[in-house]
Design an enzyme around this catalytic site. Sequence first.
Site, PDB file in Angstrom:
ATOM      1  N   PHE A 157       1.512   1.896  -2.401  1.00 32.55           N
ATOM      2  CA  PHE A 157       1.937   0.546  -2.766  1.00 32.55           C
ATOM      3  C   PHE A 157       0.851  -0.033  -3.685  1.00 32.55           C
ATOM      4  O   PHE A 157      -0.344   0.097  -3.400  1.00 32.55           O
ATOM      5  CB  PHE A 157       2.045  -0.273  -1.467  1.00 32.55           C
ATOM      6  CG  PHE A 157       2.671  -1.626  -1.616  1.00 32.55           C
ATOM      7  CD1 PHE A 157       4.046  -1.787  -1.542  1.00 32.55           C
ATOM      8  CD2 PHE A 157       1.882  -2.749  -1.804  1.00 32.55           C
ATOM      9  CE1 PHE A 157       4.617  -3.046  -1.646  1.00 32.55           C
ATOM     10  CE2 PHE A 157       2.442  -4.009  -1.917  1.00 32.55           C
ATOM     11  CZ  PHE A 157       3.818  -4.161  -1.838  1.00 32.55           C
ATOM     12  N   ASP A 226      -2.923   2.588   6.439  1.00 28.30           N
ATOM     13  CA  ASP A 226      -2.080   1.421   6.215  1.00 28.30           C
ATOM     14  C   ASP A 226      -0.763   1.660   6.959  1.00 28.30           C
ATOM     15  O   ASP A 226      -0.044   2.618   6.682  1.00 28.30           O
ATOM     16  CB  ASP A 226      -1.837   1.246   4.708  1.00 28.30           C
ATOM     17  CG  ASP A 226      -1.055  -0.027   4.402  1.00 28.30           C
ATOM     18  OD1 ASP A 226      -0.157  -0.370   5.191  1.00 28.30           O
ATOM     19  OD2 ASP A 226      -1.342  -0.662   3.370  1.00 28.30           O
ATOM     20  N   TYR A 251       5.257  -8.890   8.766  1.00 29.34           N
ATOM     21  CA  TYR A 251       6.549  -9.498   8.386  1.00 29.34           C
ATOM     22  C   TYR A 251       7.636  -8.470   8.121  1.00 29.34           C
ATOM     23  O   TYR A 251       8.739  -8.824   7.776  1.00 29.34           O
ATOM     24  CB  TYR A 251       6.381 -10.430   7.177  1.00 29.34           C
ATOM     25  CG  TYR A 251       5.652  -9.828   5.993  1.00 29.34           C
ATOM     26  CD1 TYR A 251       6.290  -8.932   5.142  1.00 29.34           C
ATOM     27  CD2 TYR A 251       4.328 -10.156   5.730  1.00 29.34           C
ATOM     28  CE1 TYR A 251       5.626  -8.384   4.062  1.00 29.34           C
ATOM     29  CE2 TYR A 251       3.645  -9.615   4.653  1.00 29.34           C
ATOM     30  CZ  TYR A 251       4.302  -8.726   3.820  1.00 29.34           C
ATOM     31  OH  TYR A 251       3.635  -8.177   2.752  1.00 29.34           O
ATOM     32  N   LYS A 252       7.313  -7.184   8.277  1.00 29.34           N
ATOM     33  CA  LYS A 252       8.340  -6.147   8.093  1.00 29.34           C
ATOM     34  C   LYS A 252       8.951  -5.834   9.464  1.00 29.34           C
ATOM     35  O   LYS A 252       9.678  -6.652  10.003  1.00 29.34           O
ATOM     36  CB  LYS A 252       7.724  -4.937   7.397  1.00 29.34           C
ATOM     37  CG  LYS A 252       7.354  -5.274   5.941  1.00 29.34           C
ATOM     38  CD  LYS A 252       6.522  -4.226   5.236  1.00 29.34           C
ATOM     39  CE  LYS A 252       6.140  -4.734   3.834  1.00 29.34           C
ATOM     40  NZ  LYS A 252       5.064  -3.935   3.210  1.00 29.34           N
ATOM     41  N   ARG A 400      16.991   1.291  -1.629  1.00 27.06           N
ATOM     42  CA  ARG A 400      16.194   1.441  -0.420  1.00 27.06           C
ATOM     43  C   ARG A 400      16.878   0.716   0.742  1.00 27.06           C
ATOM     44  O   ARG A 400      17.257  -0.444   0.619  1.00 27.06           O
ATOM     45  CB  ARG A 400      14.810   0.834  -0.685  1.00 27.06           C
ATOM     46  CG  ARG A 400      13.696   1.408   0.147  1.00 27.06           C
ATOM     47  CD  ARG A 400      12.381   0.798  -0.274  1.00 27.06           C
ATOM     48  NE  ARG A 400      12.340  -0.630   0.021  1.00 27.06           N
ATOM     49  CZ  ARG A 400      11.238  -1.274   0.437  1.00 27.06           C
ATOM     50  NH1 ARG A 400      10.102  -0.625   0.570  1.00 27.06           N
ATOM     51  NH2 ARG A 400      11.271  -2.565   0.680  1.00 27.06           N
TER      52      ARG A 400
HETATM   53  C1  PLP Z   1       4.145  -4.539   2.324  1.00 24.38           C
HETATM   54  C2  PLP Z   1       2.908  -3.817   1.942  1.00 24.38           C
HETATM   55  C3  PLP Z   1       1.760  -4.522   1.551  1.00 24.38           C
HETATM   56  C4  PLP Z   1       1.809  -6.006   1.398  1.00 24.38           C
HETATM   57  O1  PLP Z   1       0.561  -6.577   1.207  1.00 24.38           O
HETATM   58  P1  PLP Z   1       0.430  -8.162   1.239  1.00 24.38           P
HETATM   59  O2  PLP Z   1      -0.988  -8.414   1.096  1.00 24.38           O
HETATM   60  O3  PLP Z   1       1.050  -8.627   2.519  1.00 24.38           O
HETATM   61  O4  PLP Z   1       1.244  -8.707   0.103  1.00 24.38           O
HETATM   62  C5  PLP Z   1       0.611  -3.801   1.272  1.00 24.38           C
HETATM   63  N1  PLP Z   1       0.594  -2.457   1.371  1.00 24.38           N
HETATM   64  C6  PLP Z   1       1.686  -1.751   1.735  1.00 24.38           C
HETATM   65  C7  PLP Z   1       1.621  -0.265   1.862  1.00 24.38           C
HETATM   66  C8  PLP Z   1       2.874  -2.407   2.022  1.00 24.38           C
HETATM   67  O5  PLP Z   1       3.960  -1.726   2.386  1.00 24.38           O
END
Ligand code: PLP
Length: 427
Positions: A157, A226, A251-252, A400
């Site tokens: 990400f 992560d 939040y997921k 997705r």
């Molecule tokens: C959703 C997600 C994020 C989100 O990061 P924020 O700081 O909350 O915007 C970061 N890394 C991964 C792998 C994600 O899936």
Amino acid sequence: MSELALRAQKLDADDELAEVRGRFVLDEVVYLDGNSLGALPAAVPGRVADVVRRQWGELRIRSWDESGWWTAPERIGDRIAPLVGAAAGQIVVGDSTSVNVFKALVGAVRLAGGPSGGSSADSVAGSSAGSAAGSVVGSVVGSSAGRDEIVVDATTFPTDGYIAESAARMTGCTLRPVTPDEVPGVLSERTAAVLLNHVDYRTGRLHDLPSLTAAVHAAGAVAVWDLCHSAGALPVGLDEHGVDLAVGCTYKYLNGGPGAPAYLYVRSDLQDRFDSPLPGWNSHAEPFGMRSAYEPAAGALRGRVGTPDILSMLALEAALDVWDGVSIEAVRAKSLALTDFFLECVAAYAPAGRVESVTPAAHAERGSQVALRCDDAGDVMKRLIERGVVGDFRHPDVLRFGFTPLYVGFSEVERAARVLGEILAAG
Ligand SMILES: *Cc1c(COP(=O)(O)O)cnc(C)c1O
């Protein structure tokens, strides 16, 4: 009714988690985007109203003590802990995932005695002698010289990659972006830290956390995971597998709400040596001593920085009530059944060759989402949403679909695939 629709009804009737859906605010829409923003748990609005009206409105400053605001980051961390296989006292909630990736990665380089670790390189050598009784599986070798590389998942990400690049520059390390498959081959006595994703956000591929963590440790480096796309969807086993540091969002699959604070896991035997790059008054040993010299608090709360975002944090706390009596193993079993069934329905309903799954077929390599490659994915997702099936589009050609086992049912999965098949046949 089709054979698949009948099977879906039977699967729903036998689903031990079916009643959990009633703990959420949902409607007729088939919501397959809980891997981006989890649905609203029904208990949250009332709790947030109480926090705002009574705790803030009436108790005002007294709530820091009387309503438990001050200790919320650790308390809520302990609520998340069993979902990711962690004993209490190792998780602190606060800040965004991006910020926690930074804390964890720079902290990892310092633990490993990286180039600009400075005195921390010495303190690693000094304190590891004193904590030789620590677990073997999770021990950090932490050589004091020559560890000047950060290995990162090249397909990660974006935010994780950006922060890894900056963390490397700040710590005087070289960044090595490689695919997760290539990680074992690039580990060496130069590796300081490795940042990996448990589940790939795009393809839904689940990576082998136990064996990759073991490989990182065998090289004497520190493993940072992560968990954004795995926590709340499948067992993680942080303690069991000796993970050093981990971060994740809430939040997921944890349904904490838009912008809900993230969390940081620091394994208990590393906490004494964890040297946060963002020391704030909230992680001071004596926060109200207002001292000019920083002295870190003991334990996981060393990962705190400044004043926590109480409204979001307490919304998250209320959201975690939906897990009462729910085992993560049951969630995983249903997740695999949902994604298997979706793939089967898509194969039956979609015109041949129109979509191709990029999510691994093997259960051991699949998270809780299905990603389908499709030439006109952007248009197709727009039409799906118009017809009450919500997933998301990931540039350039991926549809997705996230499956949150707490509230997605099999009949919904059948309907989503049927509508997708109709749209693909028409287009
Ligand atoms: C959703 C997600 C994020 C989100 O990061 P924020 O700081 O909350 O915007 C970061 N890394 C991964 C792998 C994600 O899936």
